[in-house]
Design an enzyme around this catalytic site. Structure first.
Site, PDB file in Angstrom:
ATOM      1  N   LYS A 106       0.857  -1.192   0.000  1.00 38.86           N
ATOM      2  CA  LYS A 106       0.000   0.000   0.000  1.00 38.86           C
ATOM      3  C   LYS A 106       0.888   1.234   0.000  1.00 38.86           C
ATOM      4  O   LYS A 106       2.008   1.186   0.519  1.00 38.86           O
ATOM      5  CB  LYS A 106      -0.888   0.015   1.256  1.00 38.86           C
ATOM      6  CG  LYS A 106      -2.131   0.841   1.100  1.00 38.86           C
ATOM      7  CD  LYS A 106      -3.182   0.069   0.331  1.00 38.86           C
ATOM      8  CE  LYS A 106      -4.465   0.824   0.165  1.00 38.86           C
ATOM      9  NZ  LYS A 106      -5.496  -0.050  -0.420  1.00 38.86           N
TER      10      LYS A 106
HETATM   11  P1  NAD Z   1     -12.669   7.888  -3.630  1.00 37.57           P
HETATM   12  O1  NAD Z   1     -11.633   8.892  -3.310  1.00 37.57           O
HETATM   13  O2  NAD Z   1     -13.069   7.721  -5.045  1.00 37.57           O
HETATM   14  O3  NAD Z   1     -13.997   8.184  -2.787  1.00 37.57           O
HETATM   15  C1  NAD Z   1     -13.976   8.345  -1.398  1.00 37.57           C
HETATM   16  C2  NAD Z   1     -15.364   8.797  -0.971  1.00 37.57           C
HETATM   17  O4  NAD Z   1     -15.387   8.843   0.459  1.00 37.57           O
HETATM   18  C3  NAD Z   1     -15.728  10.196  -1.460  1.00 37.57           C
HETATM   19  O5  NAD Z   1     -17.089  10.222  -1.842  1.00 37.57           O
HETATM   20  C4  NAD Z   1     -15.533  11.068  -0.225  1.00 37.57           C
HETATM   21  O6  NAD Z   1     -16.343  12.224  -0.223  1.00 37.57           O
HETATM   22  C5  NAD Z   1     -15.973  10.079   0.843  1.00 37.57           C
HETATM   23  N1  NAD Z   1     -15.488  10.451   2.173  1.00 37.57           N
HETATM   24  C6  NAD Z   1     -14.285  10.944   2.519  1.00 37.57           C
HETATM   25  N2  NAD Z   1     -14.269  11.218   3.843  1.00 37.57           N
HETATM   26  C7  NAD Z   1     -15.476  10.870   4.321  1.00 37.57           C
HETATM   27  C8  NAD Z   1     -16.091  10.914   5.601  1.00 37.57           C
HETATM   28  N3  NAD Z   1     -15.430  11.378   6.655  1.00 37.57           N
HETATM   29  N4  NAD Z   1     -17.365  10.452   5.713  1.00 37.57           N
HETATM   30  C9  NAD Z   1     -18.037   9.985   4.640  1.00 37.57           C
HETATM   31  N5  NAD Z   1     -17.531   9.935   3.415  1.00 37.57           N
HETATM   32  C10 NAD Z   1     -16.270  10.367   3.255  1.00 37.57           C
HETATM   33  O7  NAD Z   1     -12.124   6.512  -3.001  1.00 37.57           O
HETATM   34  P2  NAD Z   1     -12.544   5.037  -3.413  1.00 37.57           P
HETATM   35  O8  NAD Z   1     -11.534   4.527  -4.378  1.00 37.57           O
HETATM   36  O9  NAD Z   1     -13.979   4.989  -3.721  1.00 37.57           O
HETATM   37  O10 NAD Z   1     -12.242   4.255  -2.048  1.00 37.57           O
HETATM   38  C11 NAD Z   1     -13.225   4.174  -1.009  1.00 37.57           C
HETATM   39  C12 NAD Z   1     -12.857   3.037  -0.064  1.00 37.57           C
HETATM   40  O11 NAD Z   1     -12.801   1.804  -0.807  1.00 37.57           O
HETATM   41  C13 NAD Z   1     -11.494   3.167   0.619  1.00 37.57           C
HETATM   42  O12 NAD Z   1     -11.587   2.615   1.920  1.00 37.57           O
HETATM   43  C14 NAD Z   1     -10.597   2.300  -0.248  1.00 37.57           C
HETATM   44  O13 NAD Z   1      -9.466   1.827   0.452  1.00 37.57           O
HETATM   45  C15 NAD Z   1     -11.555   1.169  -0.585  1.00 37.57           C
HETATM   46  N6  NAD Z   1     -11.181   0.406  -1.788  1.00 37.57           N
HETATM   47  C16 NAD Z   1     -11.043   1.017  -2.997  1.00 37.57           C
HETATM   48  C17 NAD Z   1     -10.735   0.248  -4.119  1.00 37.57           C
HETATM   49  C18 NAD Z   1     -10.656   0.852  -5.485  1.00 37.57           C
HETATM   50  O14 NAD Z   1     -10.576   0.088  -6.465  1.00 37.57           O
HETATM   51  N7  NAD Z   1     -10.699   2.152  -5.654  1.00 37.57           N
HETATM   52  C19 NAD Z   1     -10.536  -1.135  -3.992  1.00 37.57           C
HETATM   53  C20 NAD Z   1     -10.693  -1.724  -2.734  1.00 37.57           C
HETATM   54  C21 NAD Z   1     -11.034  -0.946  -1.636  1.00 37.57           C
END
Ligand code: NAD
Length: 416
Positions: A106
């Site tokens: 990571k």
């Molecule tokens: P992203 O940056 O596209 O979206 C993050 C979202 O979370 C945004 O809508 C933001 O406004 C919201 N957010 C931020 N702080 C917040 C808070 N305090 N309360 C509520 N909402 C809040 O990120 P993403 O890629 O969608 O990732 C989201 C989660 O999924 C993370 O935990 C990430 O580790 C996990 N994840 C992502 C992937 C991927 O392929 N992108 C894969 C596995 C896991």
């Protein structure tokens, strides 16, 4: 005393639990408790106003016994090496649960993307990659998107790495735009994979999905695509949120229209026909299925008992603390753990890498078919073990992931 909710404390507690259940050899347990390598760099860049910006960059490589390190890069203020280590460890188990030949890593950069221009973000990304390039590579460590990084960030990473090596290496990073070697379906993969798991969990728990109500915390890449995929199979998305707060509408929302509103106004809030709610209220909202898709540590002892959803699918990494896990298990909530539920992202990243290495380009149908088959297999493996062990699905997923990695270490042996 260590903070019981600190991600690394939780990750080590989870490893200890799996090790105990698996009666793991002490030596292997010790090996897996530490990352193989942690890299800290200082990223100095010229800001738009000509001042110098200095940012902390981290890349943690946990373990690579089954294949190259793989894991996202997160841009977020106050990110720590402990948090990144915990996320790298989760990636090792996740790749093993998904049964793809990768280890876990990571990355993180301490920055607030909302306060930076596109030019500053590009310079930050390129400098970060140049500082850790010796430890990256298509057979060494392959980054991917995570919070506040996207396909454009991956394009800069691929370009910088390729420029440093002197030739184009699309297989050095996944989650790229399709026109430079990205896979069809990668952007939607994590959200779609979450919904494949929900469909399987609904089958085994007898939850009727037609018109089932869903609340989703986080409306970014994962949250939005999970919302769209679950809306497409006939569920009703009644609440969504982002960092500014949430919205609720008992009749259900159209995710595409909410996204258009967010793109226009910068927030999901104040969407026509909805009530504004807080992120805390979203987690406790009246619904059948809850999908945390934002940050870690959202479901804790304080609110676990107030959660009304019968099923929780962890799209985010580490959204539930161990205490909350116990409360939810006793309440009979079906919880699909992160290392299973959100493994669709790394699975399609693996498909992208395979396509790049073989210079092929698969159709969206082929990617989606392969994704569903991998998610179904992973769900079945975890569910079967949970039934045999009479355990919750998190314990079963950890046993499966840690057990597969431990077997590989045992078989390869130590060198010299
Ligand atoms: P992203 O940056 O596209 O979206 C993050 C979202 O979370 C945004 O809508 C933001 O406004 C919201 N957010 C931020 N702080 C917040 C808070 N305090 N309360 C509520 N909402 C809040 O990120 P993403 O890629 O969608 O990732 C989201 C989660 O999924 C993370 O935990 C990430 O580790 C996990 N994840 C992502 C992937 C991927 O392929 N992108 C894969 C596995 C896991």
């Amino acid at each position: 005393m260590a903070n019981e909710h600190a991600p690394l404390t939780v990750a080590l507690e989870q490893l200890d639990l799996a090790a105990k259940k698996l009666r793991l050899d002490d030596g292997i347990h010790k090996i897996l408790s530490q990352p193989k390598r942690s890299i800290m760099v200082s990223i100095d860049i010229r800001m738009d106003d000509c001042t110098v910006g200095v940012f902390k960059g981290i890349r943690v490589q946990h373990w690579d016994v089954k294949g190259p390190f793989k894991g996202g890069i997160r841009y977020y203020p106050n990110i720590t090496v402990e948090e990144v280590t915990a996320l790298a460890m989760l990636m090792t188990w996740k790749c093993a649960v998904a049964d793809i030949p990768y280890g876990g890593a990571k990355g993180g950069v301490c920055c607030d993307t909302k306060k930076m221009s596109l030019g500053e973000l590009e310079r930050l990304t390129r400098r970060y990659v140049s500082l850790i390039a010796d430890y990256l590579g298509p057979h060494r460590d392959i980054p991917a998107p995570d919070m506040y990084t996207d396909a454009q960030t991956m394009a800069w990473i691929m370009d910088t790495y390729s420029q440093l090596k002197g030739y184009s290496i699309p297989e050095s990073v996944t989650g790229k735009p399709v026109e430079i070697g990205g896979s069809e379906g990668r952007t939607e993969a994590t959200g779609r994979g979450v919904v494949h798991c929900i469909k399987k969990a609904a089958e085994v728990t007898g939850l009727r999905l037609k018109n089932a109500t869903v609340a989703i915390q986080g409306f970014g890449n994962v949250g939005y695509h999970a919302a769209q995929a679950i809306h497409d199979i006939g569920c009703r998305v009644v609440a969504v949120s982002d960092s500014t707060g949430g919205i609720y509408c008992a009749e259900g929302l159209d995710p595409a229209r909410v996204l258009a509103h967010k793109e226009k106004t910068g927030s999901v809030q104040n969407f026509k026909g909805c009530t504004n709610i807080t992120n805390e209220e979203l987690l406790e909202a009246e619904c059948d299925i809850l999908i945390p898709a934002a940050l870690g540590n959202q479901i804790k002892r304080k609110n676990a008992n107030k959660i009304k959803a019968r099923m929780i699918a962890e799209a985010a990494n580490g959204p539930t603390t161990p205490e909350a896990d116990r409360i939810l298990f006793e309440k009979g909530t079906c919880l699909i753990p992160d290392i299973l539920a959100n493994s669709g992202g790394v699975t399609v990243s693996y498909f992208e890498w395979v396509q790049n290495l073989t210079r092929e380009h698969w159709s969206l149908e082929e990617v989606n078919r392969k994704l569903e088959s991998k998610m179904t297999q992973a769900f079945d493996d975890v569910y079967k073990l949970s039934q045999e062990e009479e355990s919750d699905m998190r314990t079963a997923a950890l046993m499966l992931g840690v057990g597969r990695v431990a077997n590989a270490i045992r078989t390869r042996g130590l060198w010299p």
